[in-house]
Design a protein around this motif. Structure first.
Motif, PDB file in Angstrom:
ATOM      1  N   ASP A 207      26.106  59.067  95.998  1.00 17.66           N
ATOM      2  CA  ASP A 207      25.369  58.867  94.970  1.00 17.66           C
ATOM      3  C   ASP A 207      23.841  58.337  95.592  1.00 17.66           C
ATOM      4  OD1 ASP A 207      25.673  56.007  95.848  1.00 17.66           O
ATOM      5  OD2 ASP A 207      26.706  55.448  94.023  1.00 17.66           O
ATOM      6  N   ARG A 208      23.813  58.176  96.872  1.00 22.86           N
ATOM      7  CA  ARG A 208      22.561  58.149  97.537  1.00 22.86           C
ATOM      8  C   ARG A 208      22.053  59.410  98.422  1.00 22.86           C
ATOM      9  NH1 ARG A 208      23.440  53.710 101.149  1.00 22.86           N
ATOM     10  NH2 ARG A 208      22.244  52.135  99.869  1.00 22.86           N
ATOM     11  N   GLU A 209      22.939  60.249  98.755  1.00 27.56           N
ATOM     12  CA  GLU A 209      22.772  61.334  99.705  1.00 27.56           C
ATOM     13  C   GLU A 209      21.602  62.199  99.121  1.00 27.56           C
ATOM     14  OE1 GLU A 209      24.804  64.803 102.433  1.00 27.56           O
ATOM     15  OE2 GLU A 209      26.039  63.385 101.376  1.00 27.56           O
ATOM     16  N   HIS A 210      21.508  62.818  98.044  1.00 27.35           N
ATOM     17  CA  HIS A 210      20.623  63.736  97.524  1.00 27.35           C
ATOM     18  C   HIS A 210      19.122  63.038  97.579  1.00 27.35           C
ATOM     19  CE1 HIS A 210      21.203  62.196  93.608  1.00 27.35           C
ATOM     20  NE2 HIS A 210      19.731  62.284  93.138  1.00 27.35           N
ATOM     21  N   ARG A 211      19.168  61.569  97.164  1.00 30.47           N
ATOM     22  CA  ARG A 211      18.012  60.738  97.139  1.00 30.47           C
ATOM     23  C   ARG A 211      17.328  60.662  98.263  1.00 30.47           C
ATOM     24  NH1 ARG A 211      16.660  58.489  92.541  1.00 30.47           N
ATOM     25  NH2 ARG A 211      15.527  56.805  93.082  1.00 30.47           N
ATOM     26  N   VAL A 212      18.313  60.303  99.580  1.00 30.21           N
ATOM     27  CA  VAL A 212      17.820  60.438 100.832  1.00 30.21           C
ATOM     28  C   VAL A 212      17.260  61.549 101.410  1.00 30.21           C
ATOM     29  CG1 VAL A 212      18.576  60.200 103.383  1.00 30.21           C
ATOM     30  CG2 VAL A 212      19.455  58.553 101.507  1.00 30.21           C
ATOM     31  N   ASP A 213      17.672  62.888 100.912  1.00 28.18           N
ATOM     32  CA  ASP A 213      17.165  64.232 101.135  1.00 28.18           C
ATOM     33  C   ASP A 213      15.580  64.133 100.558  1.00 28.18           C
ATOM     34  OD1 ASP A 213      17.644  66.968 102.122  1.00 28.18           O
ATOM     35  OD2 ASP A 213      16.837  67.337 100.303  1.00 28.18           O
ATOM     36  N   GLU A 214      15.655  63.608  99.322  1.00 26.41           N
ATOM     37  CA  GLU A 214      14.457  63.825  98.584  1.00 26.41           C
ATOM     38  C   GLU A 214      13.373  62.885  99.182  1.00 26.41           C
ATOM     39  OE1 GLU A 214      11.153  64.642  96.311  1.00 26.41           O
ATOM     40  OE2 GLU A 214      12.786  65.640  96.486  1.00 26.41           O
ATOM     41  N   PHE A 215      13.680  61.630  99.568  1.00 33.02           N
ATOM     42  CA  PHE A 215      12.718  60.632  99.710  1.00 33.02           C
ATOM     43  C   PHE A 215      12.469  60.269 101.114  1.00 33.02           C
ATOM     44  CE2 PHE A 215      13.662  59.410  95.087  1.00 33.02           C
ATOM     45  CZ  PHE A 215      12.329  59.031  94.733  1.00 33.02           C
ATOM     46  N   PHE A 216      13.348  60.842 102.027  1.00 29.02           N
ATOM     47  CA  PHE A 216      13.348  60.665 103.449  1.00 29.02           C
ATOM     48  C   PHE A 216      13.071  62.148 104.051  1.00 29.02           C
ATOM     49  CE2 PHE A 216      15.101  59.668 107.684  1.00 29.02           C
ATOM     50  CZ  PHE A 216      14.330  59.023 108.037  1.00 29.02           C
ATOM     51  N   LEU A 217      14.232  62.931 103.961  1.00 32.15           N
ATOM     52  CA  LEU A 217      14.089  64.117 104.630  1.00 32.15           C
ATOM     53  C   LEU A 217      12.975  64.936 104.472  1.00 32.15           C
ATOM     54  CD1 LEU A 217      17.689  64.696 105.131  1.00 32.15           C
ATOM     55  CD2 LEU A 217      16.336  63.511 106.709  1.00 32.15           C
ATOM     56  N   LYS A 218      12.817  65.223 103.094  1.00 32.09           N
ATOM     57  CA  LYS A 218      11.506  65.939 102.718  1.00 32.09           C
ATOM     58  C   LYS A 218      10.335  65.557 103.144  1.00 32.09           C
ATOM     59  CE  LYS A 218       9.516  67.740  98.433  1.00 32.09           C
ATOM     60  NZ  LYS A 218       9.545  67.679  96.779  1.00 32.09           N
ATOM     61  N   PRO A 219       9.971  64.302 103.373  1.00 36.18           N
ATOM     62  CA  PRO A 219       8.744  63.789 103.873  1.00 36.18           C
ATOM     63  C   PRO A 219       8.645  64.356 105.267  1.00 36.18           C
ATOM     64  CG  PRO A 219       9.446  62.030 102.542  1.00 36.18           C
ATOM     65  CD  PRO A 219      10.539  63.083 102.512  1.00 36.18           C
ATOM     66  N   ALA A 220       9.943  63.951 105.876  1.00 33.43           N
ATOM     67  CA  ALA A 220       9.757  64.453 107.518  1.00 33.43           C
ATOM     68  C   ALA A 220       9.764  65.924 107.783  1.00 33.43           C
ATOM     69  CB  ALA A 220      11.348  63.883 107.913  1.00 33.43           C
ATOM     70  N   ARG A 221      10.075  66.648 106.904  1.00 40.67           N
ATOM     71  CA  ARG A 221       9.917  68.123 106.888  1.00 40.67           C
ATOM     72  C   ARG A 221       8.403  68.321 106.868  1.00 40.67           C
ATOM     73  NH1 ARG A 221      15.416  68.514 104.725  1.00 40.67           N
ATOM     74  NH2 ARG A 221      14.763  68.277 102.802  1.00 40.67           N
ATOM     75  N   CYS A 222       7.872  67.688 105.722  1.00 40.36           N
ATOM     76  CA  CYS A 222       6.297  67.813 105.563  1.00 40.36           C
ATOM     77  C   CYS A 222       5.318  67.229 106.529  1.00 40.36           C
ATOM     78  CB  CYS A 222       5.856  67.177 104.237  1.00 40.36           C
ATOM     79  SG  CYS A 222       6.769  67.747 102.844  1.00 40.36           S
ATOM     80  N   LEU A 223       6.005  66.305 107.579  1.00 36.09           N
ATOM     81  CA  LEU A 223       5.232  65.704 108.497  1.00 36.09           C
ATOM     82  C   LEU A 223       5.690  66.118 109.856  1.00 36.09           C
ATOM     83  CD1 LEU A 223       4.469  62.391 106.636  1.00 36.09           C
ATOM     84  CD2 LEU A 223       2.793  64.161 106.966  1.00 36.09           C
ATOM     85  N   PRO A 224       5.923  67.183 110.325  1.00 31.82           N
ATOM     86  CA  PRO A 224       6.613  67.414 111.780  1.00 31.82           C
ATOM     87  C   PRO A 224       6.008  66.642 112.846  1.00 31.82           C
ATOM     88  CG  PRO A 224       5.091  69.289 111.102  1.00 31.82           C
ATOM     89  CD  PRO A 224       5.165  68.274 109.776  1.00 31.82           C
TER      90      PRO A 224
END
Length: 377
Positions: A207-224
């Motif tokens: 119940d946290r994994e998809h939110r980590v993808d949205e709030f953490f991994l998505k910004p990481a992909r946006c800011l290489p």
């Protein structure tokens, strides 16, 4: 239950006080119990001797609590029954949620084992999850046990959780929120292991994994061009962007360094906590106590804890996290961290939470010491 200031004898059945491994409630238990001890109460903490947690202990038996292990092997109840018998003379017996073994047995037995005059408390450290589970299953065993407890305490949740628990038959329900221990959660020197632009610490749960993808991994992909750091257990096999490092499990002794080394740290709530609101994670207070610049996902009630833009940065999605990171510089990050530390040390300490617990247990206090639970102000 009414007691004088000489102190209560409290028996607490919980997941673990000595190990934070896959046990997010550990720092909460430690803060509350240490503060209760400082006010003259004696706590015996009963925990199952599970192999994983015993192998990852990050706290020696402290002077502010007696820790009693009992065998955790399923089907062998002699140890837990012996622990219940040993706890019978306490003024207060507490059953924490999510012990991990013998939960149903403990929930049924504690009201039976308590002698006359003993207060029985159910303390839910994951109230939104528990309530959604009970709503989904009319036969959930806990539903029938709640009216037998004198008091339900929850690690947050606000009025929605209180109303829900009352609807399930709880006599009284009061939130006791996460907080900071200024002696434990404090600024620390930067550590090269944890240097990054943005860091997130949390175990991998569904119940946290998809939110980590949205709030953490998505910004990481946006800011290489920026460095990101992921900490916590269970992420080993997750495919990460090239600019994201993985530190694995971070022991509690390293939390201050983890919070003080990046430019900013991220809080990502579990799905039920975000949905119900008023459920600040311990990481919020740990980071603020260390003087970290915190970026948090948005949830109802956050503004009652820390002032957005001045003491905390708030984002509704991954794109907003990326925007916050782009706009952040060391000077502003340090100013936000200093303001957050000042706020939590003044208003959100475990000393204050201990006063709230005392009030609910009927301990007579001097009027000068009375406090209003912070989320109800």
């Amino acid at each position: 239950m009414t007691a004088t200031r000489k102190g209560l004898s409290i028996a607490f059945f919980g997941s673990s006080l000595l190990s934070a491994y896959w046990n997010g409630a550990a720092t909460y238990y430690r803060g509350i119990i240490r503060a209760l001890h400082a006010r003259g109460h004696r706590v015996r903490f009963f925990e199952p001797a599970t192999v994983d947690r015993q192998g990852h202990r990050d706290l020696e038996v402290p002077p502010w609590a007696d820790v009693v292990d009992y065998p955790a092997a399923s089907g062998c109840t002699d140890g837990v029954e012996h622990a219940l018998t040993a706890a019978r003379d306490a003024d207060v017996i507490i059953k924490g949620s999510g012990v991990g073994v013998f939960d149903e047995l403990l929930e049924r037995a504690i009201p039976d084992f308590a002698r006359q005059g003993t207060a029985c408390v159910y303390w839910d450290v994951d109230a939104p999850l528990t309530l959604e589970r009970m709503r989904a299953d009319p036969e959930d065993p806990l539903r029938g046990q709640l009216p037998r407890y004198d008091l339900v305490l929850t690690r947050g949740g606000g009025d929605p959780v209180v109303r829900a628990y009352r609807g399930f038959g709880a006599r009284r329900c009061v939130p006791i929120y996460n907080a900071v221990d200024p002696d434990v959660h404090r600024p620390a020197p930067a550590d090269a292991r944890f240097e990054a632009t943005l860091a997130f610490l949390g175990n991998r749960v569904p119940d946290r994994e998809h939110r980590v993808d949205e709030f953490f991994l998505k910004p990481a992909r946006c800011l290489p061009e920026q460095r990101f750091l992921l900490g916590g257990s269970g992420w080993d096999d997750l495919e990460l962007p090239e600019n994201v490092s993985y530190s694995g499990h971070v022991y509690a002794r390293d939390h201050n360094a983890f919070n003080c080394s990046p430019l900013a740290v991220l809080n990502v709530s579990r799905e039920p906590m975000a949905r119900w609101g008023h459920s600040p994670a311990p990481r919020v207070f740990e980071a603020a106590g260390a003087g970290a610049c915190l970026i948090s996902d948005a949830w109802t009630g956050i503004e009652r804890l820390l002032a957005p833009e001045r003491e905390i940065l708030v984002a509704n999605d991954g794109a907003e996290v990326a925007e916050q990171v782009r706009a952040l510089d060391p000077r502003r990050a340090q100013a936000i961290g200093r303001a957050a530390r000042a706020r939590v040390c003044a208003e959100h300490t475990y000393e204050r939470r201990a006063l709230e617990v005392e009030a609910e247990l009927g301990v007579r206090m001097d009027a000068r010491e009375r406090v209003t639970p912070i989320m109800e102000q």
